[in-house]
Write an enzyme that holds these catalytic residues in place. Structure first.
Site, PDB file in Angstrom:
ATOM      1  N   LYS A 268       9.478  -0.837  14.280  1.00 16.13           N
ATOM      2  CA  LYS A 268      10.037  -0.484  12.956  1.00 16.13           C
ATOM      3  C   LYS A 268      11.158   0.531  13.136  1.00 16.13           C
ATOM      4  CE  LYS A 268       5.904  -0.857  10.028  1.00 16.13           C
ATOM      5  NZ  LYS A 268       4.963  -0.095   9.219  1.00 16.13           N
TER       6      LYS A 268
ATOM      7  N   GLU B 268      10.479  -4.762   4.541  1.00 15.16           N
ATOM      8  CA  GLU B 268      10.561  -6.169   4.135  1.00 15.16           C
ATOM      9  C   GLU B 268      10.233  -6.318   2.644  1.00 15.16           C
ATOM     10  OE1 GLU B 268       8.951  -4.954   6.702  1.00 15.16           O
ATOM     11  OE2 GLU B 268       9.189  -6.206   8.484  1.00 15.16           O
TER      12      GLU B 268
ATOM     13  N   LYS C  21       0.847  -1.198   0.000  1.00 18.20           N
ATOM     14  CA  LYS C  21       0.000   0.000   0.000  1.00 18.20           C
ATOM     15  C   LYS C  21       0.886   1.252   0.000  1.00 18.20           C
ATOM     16  CE  LYS C  21      -3.515   2.358   2.700  1.00 18.20           C
ATOM     17  NZ  LYS C  21      -4.463   2.315   3.801  1.00 18.20           N
TER      18      LYS C  21
ATOM     19  N   GLU D 269      -4.687  -6.781  14.718  1.00 19.00           N
ATOM     20  CA  GLU D 269      -4.149  -5.468  14.342  1.00 19.00           C
ATOM     21  C   GLU D 269      -5.282  -4.429  14.422  1.00 19.00           C
ATOM     22  OE1 GLU D 269      -2.404  -4.147  10.329  1.00 19.00           O
ATOM     23  OE2 GLU D 269      -0.592  -4.740  11.422  1.00 19.00           O
TER      24      GLU D 269
ATOM     25  N   HIS E 187      -5.767 -33.491  17.225  1.00 17.14           N
ATOM     26  CA  HIS E 187      -4.680 -34.354  17.694  1.00 17.14           C
ATOM     27  C   HIS E 187      -3.519 -33.533  18.206  1.00 17.14           C
ATOM     28  CE1 HIS E 187      -6.636 -38.026  16.305  1.00 17.14           C
ATOM     29  NE2 HIS E 187      -7.154 -37.208  15.386  1.00 17.14           N
TER      30      HIS E 187
ATOM     31  N   GLY F 128      -4.830  -1.865   4.964  1.00 18.68           N
ATOM     32  CA  GLY F 128      -4.054  -3.014   4.485  1.00 18.68           C
ATOM     33  C   GLY F 128      -4.732  -4.352   4.757  1.00 18.68           C
ATOM     34  N   ARG F 129      -5.232  -4.506   5.979  1.00 16.95           N
ATOM     35  CA  ARG F 129      -5.831  -5.808   6.340  1.00 16.95           C
ATOM     36  C   ARG F 129      -7.247  -5.958   5.800  1.00 16.95           C
ATOM     37  NH1 ARG F 129      -4.611  -2.491  10.476  1.00 16.95           N
ATOM     38  NH2 ARG F 129      -6.277  -1.675  11.780  1.00 16.95           N
TER      39      ARG F 129
HETATM   40  O1  F6P Z   1       3.258  -2.772   9.705  1.00 17.01           O
HETATM   41  C1  F6P Z   1       1.934  -3.113   9.620  1.00 17.01           C
HETATM   42  C2  F6P Z   1       1.404  -2.808   8.258  1.00 17.01           C
HETATM   43  O2  F6P Z   1       1.296  -1.434   8.083  1.00 17.01           O
HETATM   44  C3  F6P Z   1       0.075  -3.486   8.006  1.00 17.01           C
HETATM   45  O3  F6P Z   1      -1.000  -2.773   8.486  1.00 17.01           O
HETATM   46  C4  F6P Z   1       0.087  -3.650   6.531  1.00 17.01           C
HETATM   47  O4  F6P Z   1      -0.833  -4.594   6.093  1.00 17.01           O
HETATM   48  C5  F6P Z   1       1.531  -4.064   6.316  1.00 17.01           C
HETATM   49  O5  F6P Z   1       2.254  -3.305   7.239  1.00 17.01           O
HETATM   50  C6  F6P Z   1       2.061  -3.875   4.928  1.00 17.01           C
HETATM   51  O6  F6P Z   1       2.003  -2.551   4.543  1.00 17.01           O
HETATM   52  P1  F6P Z   1       2.192  -2.135   3.022  1.00 17.01           P
HETATM   53  O7  F6P Z   1       1.092  -2.755   2.246  1.00 17.01           O
HETATM   54  O8  F6P Z   1       2.148  -0.635   3.012  1.00 17.01           O
HETATM   55  O9  F6P Z   1       3.545  -2.648   2.575  1.00 17.01           O
END
Ligand code: F6P
Length: 556
Positions: free
Chosen positions: A517, A225, A219, A366, A397, A280-281
């Site tokens: 972060k 990452e 987003k 979240e 199990h 995002g979620r």
């Molecule tokens: O760090 C949490 C977060 O902001 C989530 O809410 C989001 O889904 C994820 O990181 C990834 O964010 P982006 O889509 O901006 O890379």
């Protein structure tokens, strides 16, 4: 885009929900009925199994095995009304800035609304843009799936690698797994999220770069990452294909940030956009679902959106007492705040839903893992339960022992389907027999008298006794289809919202991820420093960093 929206009235200071008379009425009610066993509730009200059920958007909810009576439900609905739930539902659908800390509208419902339904954000109808992106996605997917979109060397795409994290990974990977039955089997899908190099290395090790398409989902397009993995993919691709120009044919982006996408080297015509009013979620049905559409095709994707929309309509229009997300949310509040349950197990009896619990963890925790109200006061009640789970029957199990006989109360959501996607002898009946048996055993248990009457040695009777009285919901649908998946996800999305309204928290921000972060950025610089850095963390962190710096190359 949303700056001109008025601040919603509900952000004015409201009493903490625990101070409301409706909350106290529920506490008194709990004192009265809290000790009643589900065995007794079913005996005194034998039609519970028909009465405490609701249906909507193709889903059937049986909540009769919850530790409630009709009075509990009435009191929970009174609480919901006192907290302004009906108005808050409308405020969300109308595009008010209900994400108050980020001053944003929350309109994932606009992503699945029909094209002829105008949806205004800050006075602008966003429907045409939403549908234009869907068309763009569909045209692209048809070209990839039809072999007209080729790689740099002219080969058709055979592998799709989604790079993203959080909502830009969990939704896509969950949906891909859930709808695998409907997916193109001659295309391979991989998902890279972790900054751990192993995730990348294992995902691409057997792939031919000439046939591989990377979908970079972020987003913000600034997430460490994702950007790290995207750059690794870029290097891997250029090295394999020997030409920088290959990026244009092997990378597309999904983002709200076109500047960063361009900076990365992806042409905006190969970018699929969405908007700041999609969290995002809550984004798996936006362009973030591009990998899902590549897998199942535009038609099935649209069917999934229709399932989402059917649940949206149900949520907006059904009366509270028959409203599935409202019931699910209020029951979660009852179990959490009045029965003291700290976790909730999500147990899909459907192998294709194996990533559903992981997806729900971000959606629920979240969203509702918050400790202050909308106006910044510290809550004196529990907010989100800890969500976890595994597909049945594997969990049986493993951890079900604790649910049946442990000392903690763990409400369960069982999810099952009447028709199998892969019929195999009697296996589906066996699977569903296990689901029904588990919810029955959890609710009713087995008394010491019953165990004794079976001839069990006295010393073993306590060990073989099941207290029961463990609450559960059962969600049943006819068959796992794209529509059902959409309805199921929307059910949980809205149930999360209902809980957030009761707790008066912002379910749509996520400030809690920021500190880690920021510290990681500072620590990464310290790990990368050539000379021994001056460390000013606590003694534990300092010692760990020094030890890591000393040992990291010693085995190489
Ligand atoms: O760090 C949490 C977060 O902001 C989530 O809410 C989001 O889904 C994820 O990181 C990834 O964010 P982006 O889509 O901006 O890379």
């Amino acid at each position: 885009m949303t700056a001109d929206l008025p601040r919603p009235a509900f952000t004015e200071a409201a009493p903490l929900v625990s101070g409301r008379p409706q909350w106290r009425a529920l506490q008194r009610h709990h004192d009265e009925i809290g000790g009643r066993h589900l065995r007794e509730l079913f005996t005194t009200e034998s039609s519970r199994g028909e009465r405490y059920t609701a249906e909507g958007a193709g889903l059937y909810l049986d909540y009769s095995k919850q530790r409630i009576t009709a009075e509990t439900l009435g009191l929970l609905q009174d609480l919901a009304v006192a907290c302004g739930l009906p108005g808050r539902i409308e405020a969300m659908f109308r595009g008010e800035r209900i994400n108050v800390t980020e001053k944003r509208a929350v309109l994932h419902t606009a992503l699945r609304a029909p094209a002829d339904e105008p949806i205004r954000v800050g006075g602008k109808d966003v429907s045409p843009e939403v549908h234009a992106v869907l068309e763009h996605m569909a045209a692209f997917c048809e070209r990839v799936r039809g072999g007209q979109w080729t790689g740099h060397g002219g080969k058709p795409i055979r592998n799709v690698v989604n790079i993203g994290i959080g909502g830009s990974d969990l939704g896509p990977v969950m949906a891909y797994e859930a709808l695998r039955h409907y997916s193109r089997r001659d295309l391979q899908f991989r998902f890279i999220s972790n900054v751990d190099g192993t995730d990348f290395a294992e995902a691409v090790r057997d792939l031919d770069a000439a046939e591989t398409l990377f979908v970079i989902c972020s987003k913000t397009f600034t997430t460490l990452e994702t950007l790290t993995n995207a750059h690794a993919a870029r290097r891997w691709c250029i090295e394999a294909l020997g030409d920088e120009k290959a990026v244009a044919k092997h990378f597309v982006a999904v983002s709200t940030n076109d500047q960063e996408v361009v900076k990365f080297g992806i042409d905006t015509k190969n970018m699929f956009g969405f908007w700041d009013w999609v969290g995002g979620r809550y984004s798996m049905d936006s362009a973030i679902g591009l990998s899902t559409m590549l897998a199942i095709g535009p038609e099935n994707f649209r069917a999934m959106l229709a399932g989402f929309h059917a649940m949206d309509e149900h949520f907006r229009n059904a009366p509270l007492e028959r409203n599935l997300p409202v019931l699910l949310g209020l029951l979660a509040v009852w179990n959490n705040n009045f029965l003291g349950a700290e976790t909730l197990a999500v147990l899909p009896y459907e192998q294709y839903l194996k990533r559903f619990p992981a997806y729900l963890q971000q959606l629920t925790m979240e969203s509702n893992g918050k400790h202050v109200t909308l106006d910044g006061r510290t809550v004196d009640y529990a907010t989100s339960a800890i969500y976890w789970g595994e597909p049945g029957t594997n969990g049986q199990h493993s951890f079900y022992q604790l649910i049946h006989q442990g000392t903690r109360l763990i409400p369960c959501d069982f999810i099952g389907f009447c028709q199998p996607l892969n019929p195999l002898g009697q296996q589906h009946d066996l699977l569903m027999a296990n689901l029904f048996a588990q919810s029955e055993a959890l609710a009713f248990g087995k008394t010491a008298e019953e165990v004794h009457a079976e001839g069990t040695a006295a010393a073993l009777v306590p060990h073989r006794t099941f207290e029961g009285n463990r609450p559960s919901n059962t969600i049943l649908a006819e068959k796992l289809t794209p529509e059902t998946l959409g309805a199921l996800v929307a059910l949980y999305e809205h149930s999360v919202f209902v809980q957030g309204v009761i707790w008066n928290i912002d379910s749509f921000d996520q400030w809690g991820v920021e500190l880690g972060k920021a510290l990681a950025t500072r620590t990464a610089a310290e790990l990368a420093a050539k000379d021994e850095p001056q460390l000013s963390h606590d003694s534990s962190t300092n010692t760990l960093i020094r030890r890591y710096r000393r040992l990291r190359h010693s085995g190489a």
